[in-house]
Design a protein around this motif. Structure first.
Motif, short mmCIF file in Angstrom:
data_model
loop_
_atom_site.label_atom_id
_atom_site.label_comp_id
_atom_site.label_asym_id
_atom_site.label_seq_id
_atom_site.Cartn_x
_atom_site.Cartn_y
_atom_site.Cartn_z
N ALA A 1 0.83 -1.21 0.00
CA ALA A 1 0.00 0.00 0.00
C ALA A 1 0.87 1.26 0.00
O ALA A 1 0.56 2.24 -0.68
CB ALA A 1 -0.93 -0.01 1.21
N GLU A 2 1.96 1.21 0.77
CA GLU A 2 2.91 2.32 0.81
C GLU A 2 4.31 1.76 0.62
O GLU A 2 5.01 1.47 1.60
CB GLU A 2 2.80 3.06 2.14
CG GLU A 2 1.47 3.79 2.32
CD GLU A 2 1.41 4.59 3.60
OE1 GLU A 2 2.48 5.09 4.04
OE2 GLU A 2 0.32 4.71 4.14
N PRO A 3 4.74 1.61 -0.62
CA PRO A 3 6.06 1.02 -0.89
C PRO A 3 7.18 1.84 -0.25
O PRO A 3 7.13 3.07 -0.22
CB PRO A 3 6.17 1.05 -2.41
CG PRO A 3 4.79 1.22 -2.92
CD PRO A 3 4.03 1.97 -1.86
N ASP A 4 8.18 1.14 0.24
CA ASP A 4 9.36 1.78 0.82
C ASP A 4 10.32 2.10 -0.33
O ASP A 4 11.10 1.24 -0.77
CB ASP A 4 10.00 0.82 1.83
CG ASP A 4 11.19 1.42 2.56
OD1 ASP A 4 11.75 2.43 2.08
OD2 ASP A 4 11.56 0.86 3.61
N THR A 5 10.26 3.33 -0.79
CA THR A 5 11.06 3.71 -1.96
C THR A 5 12.55 3.69 -1.66
O THR A 5 13.36 3.43 -2.55
CB THR A 5 10.64 5.09 -2.50
OG1 THR A 5 10.74 6.06 -1.44
CG2 THR A 5 9.21 5.06 -3.03
N ALA A 6 12.92 3.95 -0.41
CA ALA A 6 14.35 3.89 -0.04
C ALA A 6 14.85 2.45 -0.16
O ALA A 6 15.97 2.21 -0.64
CB ALA A 6 14.56 4.43 1.37
#
Length: 99
Positions: A47-52
């Protein structure tokens, strides 16, 4: 007429053991690159990908590609070390993917 490029290459002696070890090292690296791809795909589905984290895995893929390009098939010690290191890394990544 110009000579074919292949005639300018230095001769290289392969034996089956060295060839198999080199191929195993390359395949171990390829497996790690693929595992990072799978982790990136899994993370993108969140739902909220960890872009880092995705960026870190992409960087590690790039590092793998550099190692793969730099392996000297004639350096048996390095080939063995790469095969062992990336085999271990692949097992760890598979465990991470299973979570």
């Amino acid at each position: 007429m110009t000579e074919p490029f292949i005639t300018s290459l230095d001769p290289y002696e392969w034996d089956s053991e060295g060839a198999v070890a080199y191929e195993a090292a390359v395949e171990a690296i390829n497996g790690v690159v693929g595992a990072y791809s799978a982790l990136i795909a899994q993370e993108r589905e969140q739902a909220e990908p960890d872009t880092a984290q995705i960026s870190e895995w992409r960087q590690r893929q790039a590092e793998c590609q550099q190692v793969r390009m730099g392996i000297d098939p004639g350096d048996r010690g390095r080939v063995r070390a790469v095969r062992d290191e990336y085999g271990t890394r692949l097992r760890s990544l598979r465990e991470l993917m299973a979570r």
